[in-house]
Design a protein around this motif. Sequence first.
Motif, PDB file in Angstrom:
ATOM      1  N   ARG A  56      19.059  16.539  54.345  1.00 52.67           N
ATOM      2  CA  ARG A  56      17.924  15.639  54.550  1.00 52.67           C
ATOM      3  C   ARG A  56      17.148  15.304  53.284  1.00 52.67           C
ATOM      4  NH1 ARG A  56      18.982  17.767  59.146  1.00 52.67           N
ATOM      5  NH2 ARG A  56      19.243  19.587  57.846  1.00 52.67           N
ATOM      6  N   THR A  57      16.848  16.312  52.500  1.00 52.64           N
ATOM      7  CA  THR A  57      15.988  16.054  51.349  1.00 52.64           C
ATOM      8  C   THR A  57      16.693  15.129  50.367  1.00 52.64           C
ATOM      9  OG1 THR A  57      15.017  18.221  51.685  1.00 52.64           O
ATOM     10  CG2 THR A  57      14.547  17.156  49.599  1.00 52.64           C
ATOM     11  N   ARG A  58      17.957  15.465  50.062  1.00 50.08           N
ATOM     12  CA  ARG A  58      18.700  14.645  49.097  1.00 50.08           C
ATOM     13  C   ARG A  58      18.891  13.228  49.646  1.00 50.08           C
ATOM     14  NH1 ARG A  58      24.130  14.098  48.924  1.00 50.08           N
ATOM     15  NH2 ARG A  58      24.302  15.844  50.346  1.00 50.08           N
ATOM     16  N   VAL A 106      14.862  17.404  41.674  1.00 52.53           N
ATOM     17  CA  VAL A 106      15.687  18.606  41.464  1.00 52.53           C
ATOM     18  C   VAL A 106      15.504  19.655  42.558  1.00 52.53           C
ATOM     19  CG1 VAL A 106      15.793  18.482  38.938  1.00 52.53           C
ATOM     20  CG2 VAL A 106      13.961  19.784  40.009  1.00 52.53           C
ATOM     21  N   ARG A 107      16.586  20.325  42.836  1.00 53.80           N
ATOM     22  CA  ARG A 107      16.547  21.510  43.716  1.00 53.80           C
ATOM     23  C   ARG A 107      17.400  22.591  43.064  1.00 53.80           C
ATOM     24  NH1 ARG A 107      17.750  21.705  50.119  1.00 53.80           N
ATOM     25  NH2 ARG A 107      15.623  20.946  50.113  1.00 53.80           N
ATOM     26  N   HIS A 108      16.871  23.798  43.084  1.00 54.66           N
ATOM     27  CA  HIS A 108      17.593  24.912  42.464  1.00 54.66           C
ATOM     28  C   HIS A 108      17.166  26.206  43.154  1.00 54.66           C
ATOM     29  CE1 HIS A 108      19.033  27.676  39.345  1.00 54.66           C
ATOM     30  NE2 HIS A 108      19.779  26.678  38.893  1.00 54.66           N
ATOM     31  N   GLU A 134       8.565  26.873  46.511  1.00 52.14           N
ATOM     32  CA  GLU A 134       7.861  25.720  47.084  1.00 52.14           C
ATOM     33  C   GLU A 134       8.783  24.556  47.391  1.00 52.14           C
ATOM     34  OE1 GLU A 134       4.139  24.159  46.835  1.00 52.14           O
ATOM     35  OE2 GLU A 134       3.444  25.505  45.263  1.00 52.14           O
ATOM     36  N   HIS A 135       8.290  23.676  48.237  1.00 53.70           N
ATOM     37  CA  HIS A 135       9.016  22.464  48.611  1.00 53.70           C
ATOM     38  C   HIS A 135       7.935  21.416  48.954  1.00 53.70           C
ATOM     39  CE1 HIS A 135      11.931  19.787  50.151  1.00 53.70           C
ATOM     40  NE2 HIS A 135      12.562  20.547  51.016  1.00 53.70           N
ATOM     41  N   PRO A 136       7.250  20.937  47.909  1.00 49.80           N
ATOM     42  CA  PRO A 136       6.035  20.138  48.162  1.00 49.80           C
ATOM     43  C   PRO A 136       6.247  18.849  48.959  1.00 49.80           C
ATOM     44  CG  PRO A 136       6.627  20.120  45.813  1.00 49.80           C
ATOM     45  CD  PRO A 136       7.463  21.165  46.456  1.00 49.80           C
ATOM     46  N   THR A 137       7.378  18.182  48.797  1.00 50.83           N
ATOM     47  CA  THR A 137       7.536  16.920  49.544  1.00 50.83           C
ATOM     48  C   THR A 137       7.822  17.179  51.023  1.00 50.83           C
ATOM     49  OG1 THR A 137       9.909  16.601  49.054  1.00 50.83           O
ATOM     50  CG2 THR A 137       8.327  15.701  47.465  1.00 50.83           C
ATOM     51  N   GLN A 138       8.372  18.357  51.315  1.00 51.05           N
ATOM     52  CA  GLN A 138       8.529  18.735  52.729  1.00 51.05           C
ATOM     53  C   GLN A 138       7.134  18.909  53.349  1.00 51.05           C
ATOM     54  OE1 GLN A 138      11.486  19.234  54.606  1.00 51.05           O
ATOM     55  NE2 GLN A 138      10.147  19.468  56.377  1.00 51.05           N
ATOM     56  N   ALA A 139       6.221  19.517  52.572  1.00 49.48           N
ATOM     57  CA  ALA A 139       4.858  19.702  53.075  1.00 49.48           C
ATOM     58  C   ALA A 139       4.203  18.351  53.358  1.00 49.48           C
ATOM     59  CB  ALA A 139       4.032  20.489  52.062  1.00 49.48           C
ATOM     60  N   GLY A 167      10.960  31.494  53.042  1.00 52.56           N
ATOM     61  CA  GLY A 167      10.965  30.071  53.411  1.00 52.56           C
ATOM     62  C   GLY A 167       9.935  29.320  52.572  1.00 52.56           C
ATOM     63  N   ARG A 168      10.424  28.430  51.731  1.00 54.98           N
ATOM     64  CA  ARG A 168       9.507  27.726  50.815  1.00 54.98           C
ATOM     65  C   ARG A 168       8.693  26.650  51.517  1.00 54.98           C
ATOM     66  NH1 ARG A 168      14.908  25.888  47.779  1.00 54.98           N
ATOM     67  NH2 ARG A 168      15.824  24.609  49.414  1.00 54.98           N
ATOM     68  N   THR A 169       9.201  26.149  52.655  1.00 54.36           N
ATOM     69  CA  THR A 169       8.450  25.073  53.323  1.00 54.36           C
ATOM     70  C   THR A 169       7.122  25.609  53.849  1.00 54.36           C
ATOM     71  OG1 THR A 169       9.392  25.412  55.532  1.00 54.36           O
ATOM     72  CG2 THR A 169      10.618  23.981  54.054  1.00 54.36           C
ATOM     73  N   THR A 229      11.058  28.095  61.618  1.00 58.59           N
ATOM     74  CA  THR A 229      11.935  28.031  60.441  1.00 58.59           C
ATOM     75  C   THR A 229      13.109  28.998  60.617  1.00 58.59           C
ATOM     76  OG1 THR A 229      10.767  29.788  59.240  1.00 58.59           O
ATOM     77  CG2 THR A 229       9.963  27.549  58.914  1.00 58.59           C
ATOM     78  N   ARG A 230      14.172  28.732  59.899  1.00 52.75           N
ATOM     79  CA  ARG A 230      15.353  29.610  59.997  1.00 52.75           C
ATOM     80  C   ARG A 230      15.234  30.783  59.024  1.00 52.75           C
ATOM     81  NH1 ARG A 230      19.248  29.034  55.695  1.00 52.75           N
ATOM     82  NH2 ARG A 230      18.265  27.575  54.276  1.00 52.75           N
ATOM     83  N   LEU A 231      16.004  31.828  59.290  1.00 54.27           N
ATOM     84  CA  LEU A 231      16.097  32.921  58.326  1.00 54.27           C
ATOM     85  C   LEU A 231      16.823  32.404  57.096  1.00 54.27           C
ATOM     86  CD1 LEU A 231      17.310  36.250  59.991  1.00 54.27           C
ATOM     87  CD2 LEU A 231      15.034  35.676  59.196  1.00 54.27           C
ATOM     88  N   GLN A 232      16.263  32.653  55.915  1.00 56.66           N
ATOM     89  CA  GLN A 232      16.872  32.156  54.681  1.00 56.66           C
ATOM     90  C   GLN A 232      17.979  33.126  54.255  1.00 56.66           C
ATOM     91  OE1 GLN A 232      15.340  29.118  52.902  1.00 56.66           O
ATOM     92  NE2 GLN A 232      14.958  28.966  55.098  1.00 56.66           N
ATOM     93  N   LYS A 233      19.102  32.968  54.943  1.00 57.59           N
ATOM     94  CA  LYS A 233      20.243  33.873  54.764  1.00 57.59           C
ATOM     95  C   LYS A 233      20.635  34.034  53.294  1.00 57.59           C
ATOM     96  CE  LYS A 233      24.945  34.209  56.577  1.00 57.59           C
ATOM     97  NZ  LYS A 233      25.969  33.511  57.343  1.00 57.59           N
ATOM     98  N   HIS A 266      10.255  21.653  63.010  1.00 60.33           N
ATOM     99  CA  HIS A 266      11.228  22.497  62.283  1.00 60.33           C
ATOM    100  C   HIS A 266      11.660  21.681  61.063  1.00 60.33           C
ATOM    101  CE1 HIS A 266      14.681  24.947  61.274  1.00 60.33           C
ATOM    102  NE2 HIS A 266      14.568  25.709  62.340  1.00 60.33           N
ATOM    103  N   PRO A 267      11.700  22.291  59.868  1.00 60.34           N
ATOM    104  CA  PRO A 267      12.103  21.491  58.696  1.00 60.34           C
ATOM    105  C   PRO A 267      13.590  21.130  58.738  1.00 60.34           C
ATOM    106  CG  PRO A 267      11.818  23.806  58.066  1.00 60.34           C
ATOM    107  CD  PRO A 267      11.338  23.682  59.486  1.00 60.34           C
ATOM    108  N   LEU A 268      14.369  21.856  59.564  1.00 66.31           N
ATOM    109  CA  LEU A 268      15.821  21.695  59.649  1.00 66.31           C
ATOM    110  C   LEU A 268      16.445  22.053  58.299  1.00 66.31           C
ATOM    111  CD1 LEU A 268      15.982  18.363  61.718  1.00 66.31           C
ATOM    112  CD2 LEU A 268      16.036  20.714  62.600  1.00 66.31           C
ATOM    113  N   PRO A 269      17.643  22.564  58.217  1.00 65.65           N
ATOM    114  CA  PRO A 269      18.560  22.760  59.331  1.00 65.65           C
ATOM    115  C   PRO A 269      18.162  23.940  60.225  1.00 65.65           C
ATOM    116  CG  PRO A 269      19.455  23.723  57.325  1.00 65.65           C
ATOM    117  CD  PRO A 269      18.182  23.038  56.934  1.00 65.65           C
TER     118      PRO A 269
HETATM  119  C1  NCD Z   1      14.370  23.380  54.077  1.00 60.68           C
HETATM  120  C2  NCD Z   1      14.576  23.860  52.657  1.00 60.68           C
HETATM  121  O1  NCD Z   1      15.507  23.442  51.989  1.00 60.68           O
HETATM  122  O2  NCD Z   1      13.756  24.657  52.241  1.00 60.68           O
HETATM  123  N1  NCD Z   1      15.176  22.284  54.398  1.00 60.68           N
HETATM  124  C3  NCD Z   1      14.708  21.033  54.131  1.00 60.68           C
HETATM  125  O3  NCD Z   1      14.511  20.662  52.998  1.00 60.68           O
HETATM  126  N2  NCD Z   1      14.398  20.273  55.187  1.00 60.68           N
HETATM  127  C4  NCD Z   1      14.415  24.454  55.087  1.00 60.68           C
HETATM  128  C5  NCD Z   1      15.570  25.386  55.109  1.00 60.68           C
HETATM  129  O4  NCD Z   1      16.551  25.226  54.393  1.00 60.68           O
HETATM  130  O5  NCD Z   1      15.494  26.320  55.918  1.00 60.68           O
END
Ligand code: NCD
Length: 307
Positions: A56-58, A106-108, A134-139, A167-169, A229-233, A266-269
């Motif tokens: 989604r983000t990309r 960027v994402r890393h 962090e994930h500011p644009t999700q916020a 979970g950064r969101t 939010t999901r568990l960040q496996k 939910h931010p998904l996935p």
């Molecule tokens: C989130 C992320 O990447 O932090 N996904 C997203 O950008 N919508 C949430 C996640 O991966 O759990």
Amino acid sequence: MYRGMDVISALQFSRSDIEHLIRVAEELRRRVEFGEKLEIAKGRILFTAFFEPSTRTRLSFQFAMTKLGGMVVDLGPEEVSSMAKGESPEDTLRTVDSYNPDVIVVRHREPGFAARAAEICKTPVINAGDGYNEHPTQALLDVYTIWRALGRIDGVRIGLMGDLKYGRTVSSLSYALSNFRDVEIHFVSPRELQPREEVLRVLDKRRVRYELHEKPDEVIEKLDVLYVTRLQKERMKPEDYERLKGSYIINYEYLKKFTHIPLIMHPLPRVWELTPDVDGLPQAIYFEQARNGLYIRMALIKEILGL
Ligand code: NCD
């Protein structure tokens, strides 16, 4: 005030910045939905460099730029770039920056990576997720979604549930919400996945009301919104994941016990923590939430490019 700015943290946005971006997003949305082909970013280039997986983000950044009439260049998967030969992401960005894109996303997996990228690049950098940080644009899209659904953000009672530690969101959303009046945050998670100290410290400093819970039952009926939010496996040890897997699940069977069901975000996935049998409820707004990401990112790009 946004022109040329790097977006690294949700703390950079004030209440009036967020309200402004929502207004711009709504205006762009009206124009796009009316069928207008926008050309405001004509000749401009957005570069996406995702060193961690994303759908989604990309894609929403790429769609956003395309719908503004601009162009998109993508780094592509690791196998086809010099990363496969061992090149550092920093060197990759340095090179792309010298080609003069107009904005870099960027994402890393490393916390603090986006800030470093912004130091390396003269092009404005947008953080699309730096590890657990962090994930500011999700916020921004989350707050936009709450505003669209409730007509306000002040006074919102929100439950943030799941992996609040990695979970950064959740951190970015908490920061964005801290700009608004009388917000109540209920963090719901297994004890070991409670929000990080640094996040709680910011909320304390900004005098945001929050509570920590281990189970959602005690708060569901008080909430306007439940944000799952999901568990960040990928950020935890496999044995911890196995142990915590399934420790919280929101399904239809569970929700129907309550007389009041909050909006579900939910931010998904999503994986197992939010089951598809919830999708049919009028309160389930997570796909709408994902769609809102397109318009708020269009608004942000427009402002950063000074269009
Ligand atoms: C989130 C992320 O990447 O932090 N996904 C997203 O950008 N919508 C949430 C996640 O991966 O759990």
